[in-house]
Scaffold this motif. Structure first.
Motif: not given
Length: 165
Positions: A11-17
């Motif tokens: 997952i590229e988005n750090p928050v979503h990750r």
């Protein structure tokens, strides 16, 4: 409503990750705990976060004990003199069981007032306390089952007598 298939890639988005990591970690630990309870299995799970924090779950005992147990079973699986170790393992188990029996018998003598409880050491007192807690839990559980059955029986009798009037 059905969920869509999740692609297995980073997952590229750090928050979503981070959110996904937390949710999936909790789900993994919950499933491990459920498997342990349902199947009486000893389970150890270690998860290292991307930031280096360690999350662990040892369902029976502690993680170090499970790791030692794994190391012991791993060497036996590779055939490192497992035939020679069997008598030693059996002797160790017999010794541990004898110690547990002695401790339980000693605890029973203390419970019935045959010995003075002031002569027990801390480990013996803690073991006796945990056994008493287990016994009380089992007694309360059995008592609640009996009470529930009696309530159901009385309800059935009550319905039966109402129908007869």
């Amino acid at each position: 409503m059905a969920r869509g298939k999740v692609q297995m890639r980073r997952i590229e988005n750090p928050v979503h990750r981070q959110v996904t990591f937390c949710k999936r970690r909790m789900g993994l630990l919950k499933k491990a705990k459920e498997l342990s309870v349902l199947c009486d299995a000893d389970i150890g799970v270690m998860v290292f976060s991307p930031h280096g924090k360690v999350y662990e779950l040892a369902t029976n005992g502690n993680m170090q004990g499970l790791i030692e147990r794994y190391k012991g079973s791993n060497t036996e699986a590779h055939g490192e003199s497992s035939e020679q170790n069997k008598p030693e393992v059996i002797q160790q188990e017999v010794l541990l069981l004898r110690q547990e029996i002695d401790l339980l018998q000693k605890g029973l003598r203390y419970m019935y007032g045959e010995n003075d409880i002031n002569h027990m050491n801390l480990n013996e007192l803690q073991a006796l306390e945990s056994n008493l807690e287990i016994w009380v839990h089992n007694i309360r559980y059995t008592k609640m089952q009996i009470i529930s059955r009696e309530i159901e029986m009385l309800k059935t009798k009550g319905r039966h007598t109402e129908g007869c009037q």
